[in-house]
Design an enzyme around this catalytic site. Structure first.
Site, mmCIF file in Angstrom:
data_model
loop_
_atom_site.group_PDB
_atom_site.id
_atom_site.type_symbol
_atom_site.label_atom_id
_atom_site.label_comp_id
_atom_site.label_asym_id
_atom_site.label_seq_id
_atom_site.Cartn_x
_atom_site.Cartn_y
_atom_site.Cartn_z
ATOM 1 N N TYR A 74 16.733 8.733 0.904
ATOM 2 C CA TYR A 74 15.395 8.153 1.037
ATOM 3 C C TYR A 74 15.427 7.010 2.055
ATOM 4 O O TYR A 74 14.568 6.909 2.937
ATOM 5 C CB TYR A 74 14.887 7.578 -0.285
ATOM 6 C CG TYR A 74 14.785 8.495 -1.473
ATOM 7 C CD1 TYR A 74 14.947 9.876 -1.352
ATOM 8 C CD2 TYR A 74 14.518 7.980 -2.734
ATOM 9 C CE1 TYR A 74 14.853 10.702 -2.463
ATOM 10 C CE2 TYR A 74 14.417 8.800 -3.854
ATOM 11 C CZ TYR A 74 14.599 10.159 -3.709
ATOM 12 O OH TYR A 74 14.500 10.962 -4.814
ATOM 13 N N GLU A 101 7.769 6.612 11.395
ATOM 14 C CA GLU A 101 6.335 6.909 11.328
ATOM 15 C C GLU A 101 5.533 5.910 12.172
ATOM 16 O O GLU A 101 4.461 6.234 12.674
ATOM 17 C CB GLU A 101 5.867 6.922 9.870
ATOM 18 C CG GLU A 101 6.336 8.168 9.144
ATOM 19 C CD GLU A 101 5.892 8.238 7.700
ATOM 20 O OE1 GLU A 101 5.330 9.267 7.301
ATOM 21 O OE2 GLU A 101 6.122 7.255 6.954
ATOM 22 N N HIS A 145 -0.989 6.920 8.162
ATOM 23 C CA HIS A 145 -1.964 7.912 7.683
ATOM 24 C C HIS A 145 -2.736 8.522 8.850
ATOM 25 O O HIS A 145 -2.781 9.742 9.013
ATOM 26 C CB HIS A 145 -2.939 7.251 6.708
ATOM 27 C CG HIS A 145 -2.294 6.766 5.448
ATOM 28 N ND1 HIS A 145 -3.017 6.423 4.323
ATOM 29 C CD2 HIS A 145 -0.993 6.554 5.122
ATOM 30 C CE1 HIS A 145 -2.189 6.035 3.360
ATOM 31 N NE2 HIS A 145 -0.959 6.091 3.834
ATOM 32 N N GLU A 187 8.222 -0.057 6.163
ATOM 33 C CA GLU A 187 9.295 0.738 5.586
ATOM 34 C C GLU A 187 9.781 1.845 6.512
ATOM 35 O O GLU A 187 10.958 2.181 6.501
ATOM 36 C CB GLU A 187 8.768 1.342 4.283
ATOM 37 C CG GLU A 187 9.734 2.178 3.506
ATOM 38 C CD GLU A 187 9.119 2.659 2.197
ATOM 39 O OE1 GLU A 187 9.788 2.548 1.163
ATOM 40 O OE2 GLU A 187 7.961 3.135 2.226
ATOM 41 N N ASP A 224 5.484 -6.422 6.057
ATOM 42 C CA ASP A 224 6.674 -5.588 6.062
ATOM 43 C C ASP A 224 6.327 -4.196 6.549
ATOM 44 O O ASP A 224 5.159 -3.828 6.686
ATOM 45 C CB ASP A 224 7.311 -5.518 4.669
ATOM 46 C CG ASP A 224 6.484 -4.718 3.674
ATOM 47 O OD1 ASP A 224 6.549 -3.478 3.703
ATOM 48 O OD2 ASP A 224 5.761 -5.326 2.867
ATOM 49 N N ASP A 278 -0.629 0.862 5.605
ATOM 50 C CA ASP A 278 -0.146 2.128 6.180
ATOM 51 C C ASP A 278 -1.157 2.899 7.021
ATOM 52 O O ASP A 278 -0.983 4.106 7.230
ATOM 53 C CB ASP A 278 0.345 3.071 5.062
ATOM 54 C CG ASP A 278 1.496 2.521 4.257
ATOM 55 O OD1 ASP A 278 2.012 1.442 4.622
ATOM 56 O OD2 ASP A 278 1.894 3.156 3.263
#
Length: 716
Positions: A624, A546, A470, A542, A540, A466
């Site tokens: 979600y 973002e 971040h 999600e 992967d 991520d």
């Protein structure tokens, strides 16, 4: 926008070591298994399974999957296994009653259609890798620790053949599916190339080509229905490819050449951008490469590349049908870059919305005053780079809104002062878990795992999960601070933010401290969030939104710092994402790429290389699953989440009062997303006298939401 270079990928952002404020660690919790060469090494690329865990999980090169058999599976081979799955082999999850769509689809793993191996390989075999690059790697099979590689597999995304380069090894071909018949071609497709066709028990046809470099031609003997081998060593390449039927002549003509690496270049002129893959090849230099392109690439090919397309197609795992291209380079064109997009609300037709009505300003101003009074430093002071960055981005959005949209310079100055103070904690690297520069892989990581021993701390940041999520929030916040307060752009502050950009999106091999494009995958057209964790289903991601945020942040940081190449790369990434996400992540009812019984979900959920799972890592609530692809609300939102998609998604899950039953910050996220198609309704929700601040996500500014609604409402 200042003029970009002829090649926007040509120059490094910087080539200096990260600043001394980042403690240098020479070790990392994840060992580098079998990697030859010097760091930096890629962490989030398609081939990472080859140096993680037992090195036996697959790499998805599209359309094929390859894995080190390591003596296991139906073939018991010590070579590289090759598989390709058809749509008919997919497994689907239970059907959601409200949509009629399967909850997930996945492709089987562990099928060993053909394995390229050698007599000399056995239980002492080791797998090593070298030449790790953004779109390619060499995988070597070594008979024992003291020996040189016997077979080298150059793996490149989209390769039309799986090629093993034999260095005097005695070829063995195993199968876990079993041979039905094996035939040797009576006529060589080319001088020096021997051809075999393997008909397997599953009804599939595979061609095998031996291209001799020196010594004897490839001669195979079928020992049994699981094994064919040669009696003598072979020097040259053995290539394996699947034939879906009636394409033998096309495949024959392309045999003998194979890709070994890819050079990415790109150019931007006003609103038009293009990027090119130049393939370096081995083998027969006079033969053009056969590569497979994904649907979003085919749709953006320039004329010359389109002319090289063939009717030959193979299914991919999660990206629809791949189409064969016979060419040594591809050029993809994005004709409408979002160059006018800035920090203000933006629309694909109307462009930036910089002026709000007097009535809107009167309504929003007291909301902004209340938000400015919040403690920015306290909200940003988290044990998580992700949540700390979201807080900084929220207050940056707020400060911009007050200054440029509400025209209240005095209040904006108050907010900006608090924002800069909160950001200083991170500029000084004095947050709860400071960043380290670790030189084993080459990157900026949270110290959280080093200090706590928890490999999942801060969503796995230490393990390179991520990073673009971040650090993207910090880059975005910095872009706004620098825009509002140019003197803040000191050499030290710019270097700090540029170091974050280098970690996630370094464009150049000349930067010896960070790999090229850690997260963004120029072949797939989006990023991979998954770091140094071994996984059967590949990389992967999600949150597609973002992912978009990090590209937008890079664009705006480039704009603020007048780095034309960085701004151009951000614009190009955004346009590529707008194309790819609407093929693979976000589904309108006319989507032709993903399975027809899955697109009713409207979003992929978590998109893996080998499966789509309509869920999240943190829960299965529908808000979600859909909402993680909505946040944060940005000017770029309308580019990557088109109105027709938002309309269909809203009608599927949230209209007729259903959104009102959602609790917490997800309710605000849903209504901010509604502003794309009905900004008036979203405005009324956020200005209702019964509005509960608990309906705001921790990274959301209500003043920005309102300004976004007002700006888009006036246009409608």
């Amino acid at each position: 926008m200042s003029k970009a270079s002829e090649n926007i990928f040509g120059a490094a952002i910087a080539t200096t070591a990260p600043a001394p404020k980042f403690t240098v660690k020479k070790d990392h919790p994840v060992p580098r298994v079998g990697i030859n060469g010097d760091p930096p090494f890629a962490t989030n690329k398609f081939y990472a399974n080859f140096y993680l865990g037992k090195q036996t999980s697959p790499a998805y090169v599209h359309p094929y999957a390859v894995a080190w058999a390591r003596g296991q599976g139906a073939s018991s081979s010590w070579g590289l296994s090759i598989s390709h799955t058809e749509a008919s082999q997919r497994v689907y999850g239970q059907v959601r009653p409200e949509t009629g769509a399967a909850r997930y689809f996945l492709n089987p793993v562990g099928i060993q259609s053909l394995c390229l191996s050698a007599v000399e390989l056995g239980d002492k075999t080791q797998l090593t890798t070298d030449n790790l690059a953004a779109q390619s790697i060499n995988v070597n099979l070594v008979p024992d620790p003291e020996a040189k590689p016997l077979i080298t597999f150059p793996l490149v995304q989209g390769m039309g053949f799986v090629t093993g380069v034999y260095h005097g090894a005695t070829p063995v071909i195993n199968t876990g599916v079993f041979f039905k018949t094996v035939t040797k071609s009576t006529k060589d497709p080319k001088p020096g190339i021997t051809k075999y066709t393997f008909y397997l028990e599953d009804g599939k046809i595979w061609h095998v080509y031996g291209h001799t470099e020196s010594g004897d031609n490839l001669e195979l003997k079928v020992i049994n229905n699981g094994l064919a081998k040669s009696d003598k060593p072979f020097t040259g390449s053995i290539q394996v490819t699947k034939d879906p039927g009636d394409f033998e002549s096309t495949i024959d003509a392309a045999s003998g050449a194979y890709p070994v690496s890819v050079t990415l270049s790109g150019t931007v002129s006003e609103a038009k951008g293009s990027y090119t893959f130049e393939f370096e090849k081995g083998g027969d230099k006079d033969t053009k490469l056969m590569m497979y392109a994904l649907p979003h690439q085919v749709n953006s090919f320039d004329k010359a590349t389109k002319d090289a397309l063939k009717d030959l197609k193979l299914q991919t795992t999660t990206k629809g049908m791949a189409t064969a291209v016979i060419a040594d380079s591809w050029t993809m064109v994005e004709p409408d870059l979002p160059i006018a997009m800035d920090f203000s609300p933006w629309d694909t037709v109307g462009g930036p919305k910089k002026v709000l009505s007097d009535e809107s300003v009167r309504k929003i101003s007291p909301v902004a005053l209340k938000e400015i009074a919040q403690d920015a430093d306290q909200q940003a002071n988290q044990n998580s780079m992700y949540f700390g960055g979201k807080a900084l981005a929220k207050f940056a959005q707020l400060s911009y809104t007050v200054q440029d949209l509400l025209k209240d310079s005095k209040l904006a100055e108050t907010g900006l002062k608090k924002l800069k103070a909160a950001f200083t904690r991170f500029l000084d690297n004095k947050q709860q878990f400071p960043l380290y520069y670790e030189s084993a892989w080459g990157g900026l990581v949270s110290s959280a795992t080093y200090l706590t021993g928890n490999d999942g701390a801060d969503f796995g940041n230490t393990y390179y999960n991520d990073h673009h999520f971040h650090y993207g929030y910090f880059i975005y916040a910095a872009a706004i601070i620098g825009y509002l307060d140019p003197p803040w752009l000191t050499e030290e502050n710019v270097d700090y933010v540029n170091t974050l950009v280098r970690d996630i999106a370094n464009p150049s091999k000349d930067d010896k401290y960070f790999p090229e494009f850690r997260n963004f995958d120029w072949y797939h057209g989006h990023s991979w969030a998954h770091g140094l964790y071994d996984t059967l289903d590949g990389k992967d991601q999600e949150s597609s939104s973002e992912d978009t945020m990090h590209a937008y942040a890079i664009k705006m940081w480039g704009k603020t710092t007048k780095d034309a190449d960085m701004e151009a790369r951000g614009n190009l990434m955004l346009s590529v994402m707008a194309r790819s996400l609407n093929h693979y992540y976000l589904y309108t009812s006319d989507n032709q790429v993903q399975p027809s019984n899955f697109i009713g979900n409207k979003v992929a959920g978590i998109l893996f290389e080998n499966k789509c799972d309509h869920t999240t890592y943190f829960g299965a609530n529908i808000e979600y699953i859909q909402g993680i692809h909505m946040l944060p609300l940005l000017p770029s939102t309308k580019l990557t989440r088109p109105k027709e998609f938002v309309k269909q998604e809203w009608e599927t899950y949230f209209d007729k009062g259903r959104a009102d039953k959602i609790e917490g910050g997800w309710k605000g996220i849903l209504y901010s997303n509604l502003a794309t198609i009905d900004p008036k309704a979203a405005w009324e929700f956020f200005t209702d006298k019964n509005f509960d601040p608990a309906w705001l996500d921790g990274g959301a500014s209500l003043a920005w939401y309102l300004a976004y609604c007002a700006g888009n409402w006036m246009e409608n």
